[in-house]
Scaffold this active site. Structure first.
Site: not given
Ligand code: PMP
Length: 292
Positions: A159
């Site tokens: 991320k």
């Molecule tokens: N895809 C992207 C590109 C994101 O930035 C996020 C948010 N973190 C998600 C999916 C969803 O991830 P999460 O459920 O861990 O927040």
């Protein structure tokens, strides 16, 4: 107006081992993280004073840093403890936590082996990001002209901030055309995700979501897959073409901030108004996080 607009100080911020006032949570203009994108981050939710799945977020942060070659000096336990210390200091019942890790300004080279690692954690007051009427109506997506890149052209397991250049461009493109968000396909033409959320569809009672090799493996996504299995709903990670999504009975997005968000239409193609599985999983998710 963004739901994440910050119009006042929300301090203190945990920075490199201590709590500092909001205005002192700054970085040098020559930071490698800013100039060369050696930066990773997380986003977690605070429900009833506790961070939902904190350890999973902290683990993903460490993994992201490792993938990006950012040396971390904090253990999983220390990161969790620091986050809890901050949430207590802020006295937040409902909120959002943003940990960010970047390489500093001590080395302006491309690889920057001498740049020091910095870690900051901010906790923002945050209620419902999605207004009730938007949640009820669902959002409208536009398929983006931007595509999620191939695994050998971007560190997709992390991320990492670098991915959000594409996300920002896709979101601006969609909003400029009057949509709420963008649907990104991957470099092969399969459905990947939206700009800050994962996508699910329901077809003939089964729940399907793209394999997360060109999308972030969201922590909300993982929770929704677990909840579906608990309800004996067939749930699978698979390849989805745009056509599969447009022909679905239901479709929704998942993410820490948005939680579970129904999709009303993609590129002007509407989904049926009844969403029994989305509604059931939303109820389950809200009970899981302690919101129901
Ligand atoms: N895809 C992207 C590109 C994101 O930035 C996020 C948010 N973190 C998600 C999916 C969803 O991830 P999460 O459920 O861990 O927040």
């Amino acid at each position: 107006m963004s739901f994440f607009s910050i119009d006042a100080a929300q301090g203190p911020v945990w920075m490199d081992g201590r709590l500092v006032p909001w205005d002192e949570a700054t970085l040098h203009a020559l930071s490698h993280g800013l100039n060369n994108a050696s930066c990773v981050f997380e986003g977690a939710r605070i429900y009833a004073g506790k961070v939902f799945r904190l350890e999973k977020h902290a683990r993903r942060l460490l993994k992201s840093a490792e993938i990006m070659g950012i040396t971390m000096h904090y253990t999983l336990a220390r990161l969790c403890e620091a986050t809890e210390e901050l949430v207590r200091a802020r006295g937040l019942e409902s909120g959002y936590v943003r940990p960010v890790v970047w390489k500093g300004h001590e080395d302006l080279g491309i690889a920057a082996p001498h740049a020091k690692t910095h870690v900051a954690i901010a906790a923002l007051s945050l209620g419902d990001v999605v207004p009730a009427e938007v949640r009820a109506a669902g959002v409208r997506l536009k398929t983006s002209s931007w595509a999620r890149p191939a695994p050998n052209t971007a560190p997709l397991g992390a991320k990492a901030s670098c991915h959000y250049a594409l996300g920002s461009l896709a979101m601006r493109e969609a909003q400029a055309a009057g949509f709420d968000d963008a649907l990104l396909l991957d470099y092969r033409g399969f459905v990947a995700e939206a700009t800050g959320t994962n996508i699910f569809i329901v077809k003939n009672g089964a729940l399907l979501t793209p394999i997360a090799d060109c999308a972030l493996d969201g922590i909300t996504r993982q929770a929704v897959l677990e909840l579906a299995r608990r309800r004996n709903i067939d749930a699978a990670e698979t390849r989805l073409y745009p056509k599969d999504v447009c022909e679905a009975d239901e479709a929704f997005l998942t993410g820490t901030a948005s939680e579970i968000l129904p999709i009303r239409a993609i590129d002007g193609v509407n989904f049926p108004a009844a969403r029994p599985i989305t509604d059931a999983l939303t109820d389950d998710y809200f009970s899981l996080v302690g919101k129901a």
